[in-house]
Design an enzyme around this catalytic site. Structure first.
Site, short mmCIF file in Angstrom:
data_model
loop_
_atom_site.label_atom_id
_atom_site.label_comp_id
_atom_site.label_asym_id
_atom_site.label_seq_id
_atom_site.Cartn_x
_atom_site.Cartn_y
_atom_site.Cartn_z
N CYS A 81 0.88 -1.17 0.00
CA CYS A 81 0.00 0.00 0.00
C CYS A 81 0.91 1.22 0.00
O CYS A 81 2.07 1.11 -0.39
CB CYS A 81 -0.95 -0.01 1.19
N LEU A 82 0.43 2.35 0.43
CA LEU A 82 1.24 3.55 0.40
C LEU A 82 2.16 3.66 1.63
O LEU A 82 3.34 3.94 1.49
CB LEU A 82 0.34 4.78 0.29
#
Length: 100
Positions: A81-82
């Site tokens: 994810c980020l």
């Protein structure tokens, strides 16, 4: 940030090395994030909100929706994810469904 059960945090190089093998890389960012920040090569995008349903799909439906063979419970899977929060949640979801 990247997560795998054996190593909760992976470096970029560790991911590159893993991807030389037969590992499925699932990016759990939202679609707008993929559009804005770009797709990670050879990853599939399954937003976190869809992940539980996706991992319980019929394999033919999974293939149709994500254009990828559905992982078995013992296949190596990496989530990204980020920042790392959603990939850790994704790992928990997968493990709760019996993925190792």
């Amino acid at each position: 940030s990247l997560c795998a059960a054996a190593a909760p945090n992976l470096s970029y190089q560790e991911l590159k090395d893993l991807k030389k093998g037969n590992v499925l890389h699932i990016d759990v960012r939202e679609r707008w994030e993929i559009d804005r920040f770009g797709k990670i090569p050879e990853s599939i995008n399954i937003p976190l909100g869809e992940l539980m349903e996706a991992l319980q799909m019929d394999p033919a439906e999974f293939k149709k929706q994500y254009n990828q063979k559905m992982p078995s419970k013992s296949d190596p899977v990496v989530f990204s994810c980020l920042a790392g929060t959603r990939s850790k949640q994704a790992l928990g979801f997968a493990m709760s469904l019996g993925f190792s």
